[in-house]
Motif scaffolding. Sequence first.
Motif, short mmCIF file in Angstrom:
data_model
loop_
_atom_site.label_atom_id
_atom_site.label_comp_id
_atom_site.label_asym_id
_atom_site.label_seq_id
_atom_site.Cartn_x
_atom_site.Cartn_y
_atom_site.Cartn_z
N ASP A 23 -84.12 -6.92 36.65
CA ASP A 23 -82.97 -6.86 35.77
C ASP A 23 -82.48 -5.44 35.58
O ASP A 23 -81.71 -5.15 34.68
CB ASP A 23 -83.28 -7.51 34.42
CG ASP A 23 -84.42 -6.81 33.69
OD1 ASP A 23 -84.74 -7.24 32.58
OD2 ASP A 23 -84.97 -5.85 34.23
N THR A 122 -70.09 -5.38 36.34
CA THR A 122 -71.51 -5.57 36.64
C THR A 122 -71.61 -6.28 37.98
O THR A 122 -70.91 -7.27 38.21
CB THR A 122 -72.19 -6.40 35.54
OG1 THR A 122 -72.08 -5.69 34.30
CG2 THR A 122 -73.66 -6.63 35.86
N THR A 124 -74.20 -8.05 40.88
CA THR A 124 -75.50 -8.64 41.17
C THR A 124 -75.74 -8.49 42.67
O THR A 124 -74.92 -8.92 43.48
CB THR A 124 -75.54 -10.12 40.78
OG1 THR A 124 -75.31 -10.23 39.37
CG2 THR A 124 -76.89 -10.75 41.12
N THR A 126 -78.07 -9.13 46.08
CA THR A 126 -79.06 -9.96 46.75
C THR A 126 -79.39 -9.25 48.06
O THR A 126 -78.51 -9.08 48.92
CB THR A 126 -78.53 -11.37 47.02
OG1 THR A 126 -78.13 -11.95 45.78
CG2 THR A 126 -79.61 -12.24 47.68
N ARG A 141 -83.29 -9.70 43.93
CA ARG A 141 -82.00 -9.73 43.24
C ARG A 141 -82.09 -8.81 42.04
O ARG A 141 -83.09 -8.82 41.33
CB ARG A 141 -81.65 -11.14 42.78
CG ARG A 141 -81.28 -12.09 43.89
CD ARG A 141 -81.06 -13.51 43.38
NE ARG A 141 -80.14 -13.61 42.26
CZ ARG A 141 -78.83 -13.88 42.38
NH1 ARG A 141 -78.32 -14.06 43.56
NH2 ARG A 141 -78.08 -13.98 41.31
N ASN A 143 -79.35 -6.42 39.07
CA ASN A 143 -78.02 -6.17 38.54
C ASN A 143 -77.83 -4.69 38.31
O ASN A 143 -78.77 -3.96 38.02
CB ASN A 143 -77.83 -6.89 37.20
CG ASN A 143 -77.94 -8.37 37.33
OD1 ASN A 143 -77.44 -8.97 38.27
ND2 ASN A 143 -78.63 -9.00 36.39
#
Length: 149
Positions: A23, A122, A124, A126, A141, A143
Amino acid sequence: MPTMLRALLGLALMAMAPLALADNSEGSLKFGDHVVHFSALPTDFLSEEIATQYAIERSPNRGMLNISVNKDLGGGATEAVSARITGEASNLSGQNIPIEIREIPGSYVSYVGLFDIVPPDTYTFTISVFPEDATVPLTLRFNKNFAGQ
């Protein structure tokens, strides 16, 4: 949460590997005997010297991934390993942005991927990492909030 329940939850989560979630926008994740180090930042955070050396455009509207992969040799020793790395980012609007990731030449095995950003937003990420000696890809993954000026 009782200790036994925490232990069972931890084992269940480990069984889902090699997918790991983070995160934050920088850190390290361990996948068996591999450790993937990663960070994401706007390229205007780079010094002019570093940006020129690695042919990276400095801009508040350009993002950069920096990734390296190490193999745990035991006893606290590690070595950098080559890998094939693919990645994409998606913003809060749901736009998918493929990221071309290339190896940075030099004595240490490291990879960089560049992409356009429109702060504030923001993203994300992968990322799939295929170490040269692994049988399955390592997927992470995470952010990153690009705050803008």
